[in-house]
Scaffold this active site. Structure first.
Site: not given
Length: 228
Positions: A153, A12, A176, A10, A180
Site C-alpha cells: 500500500k 475494512d 487497522d 483503509d 497498513d
C-alpha cells in the site's frame, strides 16, 4: 484554519460500522467535503474502492489489492503476478482446501493482482504455498492475501501522491492492520483505530481510543483541530 492535508484511508475496520461490517454512513459527508485529496487504500479488489469513491463523490484516487493496483484518475497501474495467482489457487485446491468464498467467489472474481482466502482456511499451508510461488502472505484480519512481494500500500500511495502532485509524507493515514504499516511508513502522521492489530499499533504515530469509523472520525477531528 490552515489547509487540511490529503488523506489515505483503509476501508475494512476503518470506515466500517461498530460491528465491523458495512460502511458507516457517518463518514460520507466529512470525506465528501474534505478539501484535499482522499485516497482509499484497501486490500479489497479493484472495483470496490472505485465504487466507494463514486458514492462518496470524491475523485478516483485508489490503492487496491494491498498495493497491486494504484489509480489516480486516468492513471491506472496494475502490478500483476502473471500466472502465479492462478497457479497458487489451483495448488490450494489440490491440497484439499477451497478459497472459502463459495462457488461464485465474489471476493476474487474481479481481483487482478493477488488472491484472497477466507481465514477459516488453515494458515500454515497457505504460508508454505506463498513461499513456493514466491508470494507474500498477509493477514489483514479479514482474509489471508497472497500477493507479489514487491507491492505494498505504501509504495502504491507514493505513485498516487505523485500523480496528484503531493508529497507522500504530507498525507494523514488511518488504518487497522499489518497491511497498513507500509502506508504509515511513508506518511508523517498516522492513526491506528482502537481495533487495530499489534503491527498497525506499533507503526502508527497515534493509537486512537475509538474503534472502526468512530476512530476515523476522531482522527479527522484531531487533524482539523491541530491545523486550526
Amino acid at each position: 484554519m490552515t489547509d487540511l492535508p490529503p488523506l489515505a484511508l483503509d476501508i475494512d475496520g476503518t470506515l466500517t460500522r461498530p460491528s465491523g461490517h458495512g460502511i458507516d454512513p457517518r463518514v460520507f459527508d466529512p470525506l465528501g467535503e474534505w478539501p484535499a485529496p482522499v485516497v482509499l487504500a484497501t486490500g479489497k479488489a479493484f472495483p470496490y474502492p472505485i465504487a466507494l469513491c463514486d458514492f462518496l463523490d470524491v475523485e478516483h484516487l485508489v490503492v487496491a489489492e494491498n498495493g497491486g493496483v494504484a489509480v489516480a484518475g486516468d492513471d491506472v497501474h496494475v502490478h500483476g503476478a502473471g500466472d502465479r495467482i492462478d497457479d497458487v489457487a489451483a495448488a490450494i485446491r489440490d491440497a484439499g482446501h477451497d478459497l472459502g468464498w463459495g462457488e461464485a467467489d465474489l471476493v476474487n472474481r474481479w481481483r487482478e493482482t493477488e488472491l484472497a482466502v477466507r481465514r477459516s482456511v488453515p494458515a500454515d499451508p497457505l504460508r508454505a504455498l506463498a513461499a513456493e510461488f514466491d508470494l507474500a502472505f498477509v493477514d489483514t484480519g479479514y482474509a489471508y492475501h497472497l500477493k507479489p512481494r514487491d507491492v505494498s500500500k505504501g509504495r502504491a500511495l507514493e505513485r498516487v501522491a505523485a500523480a496528484v502532485d503531493r508529497d507522500p509524507a504530507s498525507f494523514v493515514a488511518v488504518g487497522d492492520s499489518e497491511n497498513d504499516v507500509s502506508t504509515f511508513d511513508v506518511v508523517d502522521e498516522s492513526y491506528a483505530v482502537a481495533n487495530a492489530d499489534d503491527a498497525a499499533r506499533a507503526a502508527a504515530t497515534t493509537v486512537l481510543d475509538a474503534a472502526h469509523a468512530d476512530g476515523t472520525l476522531a482522527a479527522l477531528d484531531a487533524v482539523r483541530d491541530s491545523r486550526a
